[in-house]
Design a protein around this motif. Structure first.
Motif, mmCIF file in Angstrom:
data_model
loop_
_atom_site.group_PDB
_atom_site.id
_atom_site.type_symbol
_atom_site.label_atom_id
_atom_site.label_comp_id
_atom_site.label_asym_id
_atom_site.label_seq_id
_atom_site.Cartn_x
_atom_site.Cartn_y
_atom_site.Cartn_z
ATOM 1 N N PHE A 165 1.410 -6.297 -1.763
ATOM 2 C CA PHE A 165 0.372 -6.193 -0.732
ATOM 3 C C PHE A 165 -0.792 -5.388 -1.284
ATOM 4 O O PHE A 165 -0.642 -4.180 -1.555
ATOM 5 N N VAL A 166 -1.934 -6.049 -1.486
ATOM 6 C CA VAL A 166 -3.132 -5.376 -2.031
ATOM 7 C C VAL A 166 -4.315 -5.760 -1.149
ATOM 8 O O VAL A 166 -4.940 -6.805 -1.354
ATOM 9 N N PRO A 167 -4.626 -4.920 -0.149
ATOM 10 C CA PRO A 167 -5.642 -5.313 0.831
ATOM 11 C C PRO A 167 -7.033 -5.472 0.222
ATOM 12 O O PRO A 167 -7.893 -6.140 0.791
ATOM 13 N N SER A 168 -7.264 -4.861 -0.963
ATOM 14 C CA SER A 168 -8.633 -4.709 -1.466
ATOM 15 C C SER A 168 -8.962 -5.632 -2.626
ATOM 16 O O SER A 168 -9.892 -5.351 -3.373
ATOM 17 N N VAL A 169 -8.250 -6.721 -2.835
ATOM 18 C CA VAL A 169 -8.527 -7.543 -4.019
ATOM 19 C C VAL A 169 -9.963 -8.074 -3.999
ATOM 20 O O VAL A 169 -10.739 -7.851 -4.932
ATOM 21 N N GLY A 170 -10.305 -8.802 -2.925
ATOM 22 C CA GLY A 170 -11.673 -9.330 -2.814
ATOM 23 C C GLY A 170 -12.085 -10.060 -4.071
ATOM 24 O O GLY A 170 -11.391 -10.952 -4.539
ATOM 25 N N GLU A 171 -13.230 -9.673 -4.669
ATOM 26 C CA GLU A 171 -13.688 -10.355 -5.883
ATOM 27 C C GLU A 171 -13.426 -9.508 -7.131
ATOM 28 O O GLU A 171 -13.975 -9.777 -8.206
ATOM 29 N N SER A 172 -12.591 -8.469 -7.017
ATOM 30 C CA SER A 172 -12.345 -7.574 -8.158
ATOM 31 C C SER A 172 -11.642 -8.310 -9.302
ATOM 32 O O SER A 172 -10.908 -9.254 -9.077
ATOM 33 N N ARG A 173 -11.897 -7.816 -10.517
ATOM 34 C CA ARG A 173 -11.168 -8.344 -11.684
ATOM 35 C C ARG A 173 -9.921 -7.508 -11.962
ATOM 36 O O ARG A 173 -8.968 -7.979 -12.553
ATOM 37 N N HIS A 174 -10.002 -6.214 -11.595
ATOM 38 C CA HIS A 174 -8.851 -5.326 -11.759
ATOM 39 C C HIS A 174 -8.639 -4.566 -10.457
ATOM 40 O O HIS A 174 -9.608 -4.161 -9.816
ATOM 41 N N VAL A 175 -7.370 -4.380 -10.059
ATOM 42 C CA VAL A 175 -7.073 -3.575 -8.872
ATOM 43 C C VAL A 175 -5.911 -2.635 -9.179
ATOM 44 O O VAL A 175 -5.052 -2.930 -10.028
ATOM 45 N N PHE B 288 -1.173 -10.431 -2.164
ATOM 46 C CA PHE B 288 -1.726 -10.959 -0.907
ATOM 47 C C PHE B 288 -2.442 -9.828 -0.193
ATOM 48 O O PHE B 288 -2.072 -8.658 -0.321
ATOM 49 N N ASP B 289 -3.515 -10.202 0.534
ATOM 50 C CA ASP B 289 -4.354 -9.150 1.133
ATOM 51 C C ASP B 289 -4.020 -8.882 2.598
ATOM 52 O O ASP B 289 -4.692 -8.078 3.238
ATOM 53 N N ALA C 276 3.464 3.254 12.634
ATOM 54 C CA ALA C 276 3.235 3.179 11.185
ATOM 55 C C ALA C 276 4.458 2.581 10.488
ATOM 56 O O ALA C 276 4.325 1.789 9.555
ATOM 57 N N ARG C 277 5.659 2.965 10.944
ATOM 58 C CA ARG C 277 6.856 2.410 10.315
ATOM 59 C C ARG C 277 6.958 0.905 10.561
ATOM 60 O O ARG C 277 7.273 0.132 9.657
ATOM 61 N N TRP C 278 6.703 0.478 11.810
ATOM 62 C CA TRP C 278 6.786 -0.959 12.106
ATOM 63 C C TRP C 278 5.740 -1.728 11.283
ATOM 64 O O TRP C 278 5.997 -2.850 10.862
ATOM 65 N N GLN C 279 4.581 -1.109 11.064
ATOM 66 C CA GLN C 279 3.568 -1.785 10.243
ATOM 67 C C GLN C 279 4.072 -1.957 8.807
ATOM 68 O O GLN C 279 3.837 -2.987 8.176
ATOM 69 N N ARG C 280 4.784 -0.952 8.298
ATOM 70 C CA ARG C 280 5.361 -1.083 6.949
ATOM 71 C C ARG C 280 6.447 -2.168 6.909
ATOM 72 O O ARG C 280 6.577 -2.898 5.930
ATOM 73 N N VAL C 281 7.235 -2.249 7.986
ATOM 74 C CA VAL C 281 8.257 -3.310 8.066
ATOM 75 C C VAL C 281 7.576 -4.680 8.017
ATOM 76 O O VAL C 281 8.069 -5.613 7.363
ATOM 77 N N ALA C 282 6.433 -4.808 8.687
ATOM 78 C CA ALA C 282 5.704 -6.087 8.688
ATOM 79 C C ALA C 282 5.224 -6.430 7.277
ATOM 80 O O ALA C 282 5.297 -7.585 6.842
ATOM 81 N N VAL C 283 4.750 -5.441 6.528
ATOM 82 C CA VAL C 283 4.311 -5.669 5.136
ATOM 83 C C VAL C 283 5.498 -6.135 4.289
ATOM 84 O O VAL C 283 5.411 -7.124 3.550
ATOM 85 N N ALA C 284 6.630 -5.448 4.416
ATOM 86 C CA ALA C 284 7.810 -5.795 3.609
ATOM 87 C C ALA C 284 8.287 -7.208 3.935
ATOM 88 O O ALA C 284 8.678 -7.970 3.046
ATOM 89 N N SER C 285 8.238 -7.584 5.212
ATOM 90 C CA SER C 285 8.693 -8.909 5.601
ATOM 91 C C SER C 285 7.734 -9.986 5.091
ATOM 92 O O SER C 285 8.172 -11.040 4.617
ATOM 93 N N ALA C 286 6.420 -9.720 5.165
ATOM 94 C CA ALA C 286 5.431 -10.681 4.648
ATOM 95 C C ALA C 286 5.654 -10.891 3.152
ATOM 96 O O ALA C 286 5.580 -12.011 2.642
#
Lengths: 243, 243
Positions: free
Chosen positions: A7-17, A42-43, A128-138
């Motif tokens: 999970f990388v929310p900030s990829v956008g048009e970057s060449r390196h993250v 995935f963002d 915050a924990r449920w949000q992390r669970v959602a990231v792990a499941s995605a």
């Protein structure tokens, strides 16, 4: 072969993250990947990229972005799942499974028959924990979208705030009967699916929902476990309207 | 108000029955009921009775049978669920949820990609535990039928033994596409629903199933957790054919 996903929310048009500390830990310590390893990113908003581990410097993991790739398609209907508060691990299961079943947004609800102490209802740490669970499941199910988990919302507020183009579906487990009413007609573009807590709905809540035009969804005559009901309801709706 | 339910295989036409030690423990120590308490009994084969606690003598709980009552209706289709072996607690969840979703019989399968040690596959203790999980789930979900849990069976033996009137459905998760093929036509009287293990099906298994006339059931493009796949598949099939 399925590549590991991050999970990388900030990829956008970057060449390196750079990965967040949590994702970096997952890459180095759980999956034990090293420089050169091919991965996917995935963002959380529907885009996905191929990349490769460029460097690992102490705890900083840098990824070289190769190209954007096709994300797993989202369901054709935007679903908000309103779910009566359950105990912590049951809520974890609901968030995990609802993410896997394609919901766009999850709203834990305070309802009449929720039997949790008031303190538990106001915990930011729980959200915050449920949000992390959602990231792990995605990450595991292959989705490029991470559902948002909202702060705990009163049942009537959630119904009142729903736009008039939103079809409201109120799950009534343990009752036989045709589902024709709930999943009739053409596929709506937005759904609000409401699942009660262990104690079910109060009569007042049912009246309020009917007043807002909610349709009842019956899921057979057996009593479903509260934390499994969202999976059953979503599977039933996607079967009618496409996954 | 839902009365507490107990599994009593031997009610038949008796006027008084004794609970098994397990059920007696549940009545006295978990639910803390005493003489006079009203309860329900189910025989695991589809009949249900009202009764009342007549006496509790040390560990022997005797129930006075009042009358037979209507049992929760069973689904209109007899479903055998063949499920690729999963780890112990995942199998527990599959048995619990499949019971709640109305299957008649559960067959743990040895398939090509099952990654369990051979010793684990031959454990009678595991089958006995899953059978207890099925009883507990029937108690909670209101069913009067307890699905049978079979000994572990090879995938090809299960398919070969299926009668020619049985519709075979092979779940193919993580693939988009219409379900028209799987749930088309009128409701069959008997279904064999096959769900793979974590590692999925081998190519040979898929060919073998197709050769036996199996229909593929797709459950959307996201990767489902192995232990949740049976719930999703059964919910989808009941939505088509009635709960």
């Amino acid at each position: 072969v399925t590549l590991p996903r991050f999970f990388v929310p900030s990829v956008g048009e970057s060449r390196h993250v750079a990965l967040t500390p949590e994702e970096a830990h997952h890459l180095t310590h759980v999956l034990r990947l090293g420089p050169g390893a091919e991965i996917r990113m995935f963002d959380g908003r529907g885009r996905e990229w191929a990349g490769r581990v460029a460097s690992i410097d102490r705890r900083v993991v840098t990824i070289e972005v190769a190209r954007e790739v096709a994300a797993v398609p989202e369901p054709p209907t935007r679903v908000t799942l309103g779910v009566g508060l359950l105990k912590g691990d049951q809520m974890d299961a609901v968030v995990r499974d609802a993410t896997m079943l394609g919901v766009a947004s999850i709203v834990p609800m305070a309802t009449a028959h929720v039997a949790l102490p008031k303190r538990a209802r106001q915990s930011d740490a729980a959200i915050a924990r449920w949000q992390r669970v959602a990231v792990a499941s995605a990450r595991q199910c292959g989705r490029a979208v991470v559902p948002t988990v909202s702060p705990i919302t009163p049942f009537d507020a959630l119904l009142t705030e729903a736009g008039h183009d939103v079809v409201i579906i109120c799950v009534e487990p343990a009752r036989a009967g045709a589902n024709a009413g709930a999943a009739a007609g053409s596929r709506p573009s937005a759904l609000l699916v409401l699942v009660g807590p262990e104690g079910g709905w109060s009569e007042e809540e049912v009246r309020f929902a009917i007043g807002r035009g909610a349709r009842a969804l019956h899921l057979g005559p057996r009593t479903l476990r509260a934390e499994t009901t969202p999976v059953v309801a979503l599977s039933s709706l996607w079967t009618r309207w496409g996954w």
